[in-house]
Scaffold this active site. Structure first.
Site, PDB file in Angstrom:
ATOM      1  N   TYR A 110      11.884   7.106   4.323  1.00 44.15           N
ATOM      2  CA  TYR A 110      12.136   8.055   3.235  1.00 44.15           C
ATOM      3  C   TYR A 110      12.964   9.248   3.709  1.00 44.15           C
ATOM      4  O   TYR A 110      13.621   9.900   2.901  1.00 44.15           O
ATOM      5  CB  TYR A 110      10.810   8.604   2.683  1.00 44.15           C
ATOM      6  CG  TYR A 110      10.185   7.769   1.601  1.00 44.15           C
ATOM      7  CD1 TYR A 110       9.860   6.439   1.814  1.00 44.15           C
ATOM      8  CD2 TYR A 110       9.899   8.327   0.360  1.00 44.15           C
ATOM      9  CE1 TYR A 110       9.270   5.677   0.818  1.00 44.15           C
ATOM     10  CE2 TYR A 110       9.298   7.570  -0.635  1.00 44.15           C
ATOM     11  CZ  TYR A 110       8.999   6.256  -0.399  1.00 44.15           C
ATOM     12  OH  TYR A 110       8.412   5.514  -1.393  1.00 44.15           O
TER      13      TYR A 110
ATOM     14  N   LYS B 265       4.101  -3.509  10.896  1.00 48.30           N
ATOM     15  CA  LYS B 265       4.881  -4.746  10.967  1.00 48.30           C
ATOM     16  C   LYS B 265       5.370  -4.849  12.414  1.00 48.30           C
ATOM     17  O   LYS B 265       6.570  -4.915  12.700  1.00 48.30           O
ATOM     18  CB  LYS B 265       6.034  -4.665   9.939  1.00 48.30           C
ATOM     19  CG  LYS B 265       6.807  -5.939   9.736  1.00 48.30           C
ATOM     20  CD  LYS B 265       6.044  -7.040   9.026  1.00 48.30           C
ATOM     21  CE  LYS B 265       6.846  -8.335   9.037  1.00 48.30           C
ATOM     22  NZ  LYS B 265       6.050  -9.501   8.586  1.00 48.30           N
TER      23      LYS B 265
ATOM     24  N   ASP C 133       2.305  -7.487   5.404  1.00 50.02           N
ATOM     25  CA  ASP C 133       2.363  -8.606   4.451  1.00 50.02           C
ATOM     26  C   ASP C 133       0.985  -9.249   4.293  1.00 50.02           C
ATOM     27  O   ASP C 133       0.569  -9.610   3.190  1.00 50.02           O
ATOM     28  CB  ASP C 133       3.439  -9.634   4.851  1.00 50.02           C
ATOM     29  CG  ASP C 133       3.434  -9.987   6.321  1.00 50.02           C
ATOM     30  OD1 ASP C 133       2.673  -9.376   7.100  1.00 50.02           O
ATOM     31  OD2 ASP C 133       4.201 -10.899   6.723  1.00 50.02           O
TER      32      ASP C 133
ATOM     33  N   ASP D 258       3.457   3.442   0.206  1.00 53.31           N
ATOM     34  CA  ASP D 258       3.910   3.562  -1.185  1.00 53.31           C
ATOM     35  C   ASP D 258       3.601   2.274  -1.938  1.00 53.31           C
ATOM     36  O   ASP D 258       3.036   2.276  -3.035  1.00 53.31           O
ATOM     37  CB  ASP D 258       5.418   3.855  -1.213  1.00 53.31           C
ATOM     38  CG  ASP D 258       5.948   3.959  -2.631  1.00 53.31           C
ATOM     39  OD1 ASP D 258       5.295   4.613  -3.452  1.00 53.31           O
ATOM     40  OD2 ASP D 258       7.001   3.363  -2.908  1.00 53.31           O
TER      41      ASP D 258
ATOM     42  N   ASP E  16       0.228   1.369  -4.792  1.00 52.07           N
ATOM     43  CA  ASP E  16       0.413   0.924  -6.177  1.00 52.07           C
ATOM     44  C   ASP E  16      -0.353  -0.376  -6.409  1.00 52.07           C
ATOM     45  O   ASP E  16      -1.004  -0.557  -7.440  1.00 52.07           O
ATOM     46  CB  ASP E  16       1.904   0.686  -6.488  1.00 52.07           C
ATOM     47  CG  ASP E  16       2.540   1.878  -7.197  1.00 52.07           C
ATOM     48  OD1 ASP E  16       2.043   3.011  -7.000  1.00 52.07           O
ATOM     49  OD2 ASP E  16       3.524   1.697  -7.929  1.00 52.07           O
TER      50      ASP E  16
HETATM   51  C1  IPM Z   1       4.781   7.996  -5.159  1.00 54.34           C
HETATM   52  C2  IPM Z   1       6.090   7.811  -5.884  1.00 54.34           C
HETATM   53  C3  IPM Z   1       7.186   8.514  -5.081  1.00 54.34           C
HETATM   54  C4  IPM Z   1       7.241   7.864  -3.712  1.00 54.34           C
HETATM   55  C5  IPM Z   1       8.549   8.509  -5.747  1.00 54.34           C
HETATM   56  C6  IPM Z   1       8.512   9.081  -7.150  1.00 54.34           C
HETATM   57  C7  IPM Z   1       9.586   9.225  -4.907  1.00 54.34           C
HETATM   58  O1  IPM Z   1       6.369   6.477  -6.074  1.00 54.34           O
HETATM   59  O2  IPM Z   1       4.314   9.148  -5.049  1.00 54.34           O
HETATM   60  O3  IPM Z   1       4.231   7.013  -4.686  1.00 54.34           O
HETATM   61  O4  IPM Z   1       7.881   6.834  -3.555  1.00 54.34           O
HETATM   62  O5  IPM Z   1       6.638   8.401  -2.797  1.00 54.34           O
HETATM   63 MN    MN Z   2       4.850   5.136  -5.334  1.00 51.20          MN
END
Ligand code: IPM
Ligand code: MN
Length: 353
Positions: free
Chosen positions: A142, A189, A221, A245, A249
């Site tokens: 990032y 990884k 993975d 990240d 999710d």
């Molecule tokens: C999160 C979001 C952010 C990230 C984006 C919006 C930059 O997806 O907080 O997970 O990737 O960190």
């Molecule tokens: Mn995210």
């Protein structure tokens, strides 16, 4: 206690879910005799529209002066399909993380008894799931060098980690594991990436300082797979920025809705609390988004930033009651009545009073 909180509502559904968390927090403050000062500040697409910059200095000053930050979401569809946009809302979030030194993102995944059957996974797979992914937040790909070569026909992003960055994140992971079931999983990884090999080597070196913690090392993975097969087998996981990240999710929907999981970002200065879901622009302004992830982020804030555990517990308990009694937004209501975002907030605040 005096609580000085910066309020960054942001974009999309940010303002409406934040409003509910404020209602709930104010009810808590009234009940327990605290005095909250909310200081609003702009960030994200709305800040670009207003001042041309997604994390303006004025907002940074408010954040630095606060005891905690409550944050909604940022992002706007007008930027998503415009790869050439010179400034993007997400840059504000990255800048905020970097400038506030928020190197660790704590993202829990847990289940609610009354929502077990809302999960995309089968009940027997998810029962008992209570894990925390600790994501490194200010390093890796990032923030690495990136660019184009070859007349724009080749693009590159680089992932760099220093031993110190890994140590400070892993230290939090070991400490968290000590307060829980003493199991830590280092996700990397290392079969391919040099930066992952440094993660593994560094965490292995730290093991001797935490003899009670059992550490496992797993490839990202394989973790992605085990998270849906057997999530309850995990406790604390530590990982680098991009892997974190993606995995968070994935993990967040195990509970039954994207709108349920809170998070905390901690580091060198003021800590920040935010729902894991994004700005959900399709629902913005419609009073239909689930405010519970933000309300639960406020609970995390009471506990982690101010040490107010009883207050946090009361918030969690009224959230559980609302779920059990079906006072829920349309993402959870099924064929029953869906409550509005603001109605859920009012219901929670009234229960607290
Ligand atoms: C999160 C979001 C952010 C990230 C984006 C919006 C930059 O997806 O907080 O997970 O990737 O960190
Ligand atoms: Mn995210």
């Amino acid at each position: 206690m005096k609580l000085n909180i910066a309020l960054l509502a942001g974009d999309g559904i940010g303002p409406e879910v934040i409003e509910q968390a404020v209602k709930v927090s104010d009810a808590i403050a009234a009940k327990f005799g605290h005095e909250i000062t909310w200081t609003p500040a702009i960030t994200g697409a709305c800040a670009i529209d207003e001042v041309g910059e997604p994390y303006p200095d004025s907002t940074h000053e408010i954040c630095m002066a606060a005891d905690a930050i409550l944050f909604g979401a940022i992002g706007h569809p007008k930027y998503d399909n415009d790869p050439k946009a010179p400034v993007r809302p997400e840059q504000g979030l990255l800048k905020m993380r970097k400038k506030l030194g928020l190197f660790a993102n704590v993202r829990p995944t847990f289940t609610f008894p009354s929502l077990i059957d809302n999960s995309p996974l089968k009940r027997e797979r998810i029962e008992g799931t209570d894990l925390i992914i600790l994501r490194e937040l200010t390093g890796g790909i990032y923030f690495g060098e990136r660019g184009r070569k070859d007349n724009g026909n080749t693009a590159f992003d680089t992932c760099t980690y220093t031993r110190d960055e890994i140590i400070r994140l892993a230290k939090l992971g070991f400490e968290m594991a000590m307060t829980r079931s003493k199991k830590l999983c280092c996700v990397d990884k290392a079969n391919v990436l040099e930066s992952s090999r440094l993660w593994r080597e560094t965490v292995q070196d730290m093991e001797k300082d935490y003899p009670e913690v059992t550490v496992s090392y797993e490839f990202v993975d394989a973790v992605a797979m085990r998270l849906v097969q057997w999530p309850s087998s995990y406790d604390v996981l530590i990982t680098e920025n991009l892997f974190g990240d993606i995995l968070t999710d994935e993990a967040s929907v195990i509970s039954g809705s994207m709108g349920l999981m809170p998070s905390a970002s901690i580091g060198l200065h003021t800590s920040l609390f935010e729902p894991i879901h994004g700005s959900y622009p399709q629902a913005a302004g419609k009073d239909i988004a689930n405010p519970l992830a933000t309300v639960l982020s406020a609970a995390m804030m009471f506990e982690d930033a101010f040490g107010l555990k009883e207050e946090a517990e009361l918030i969690r308990s009224v959230v559980n009651q609302s779920l059990a009694e079906g006072v829920v937004t349309e993402d959870l209501s099924g064929d029953k009545k869906a409550y509005r975002t603001s109605e859920v907030g009012d219901w929670l605040a009234n229960k607290i009073k």
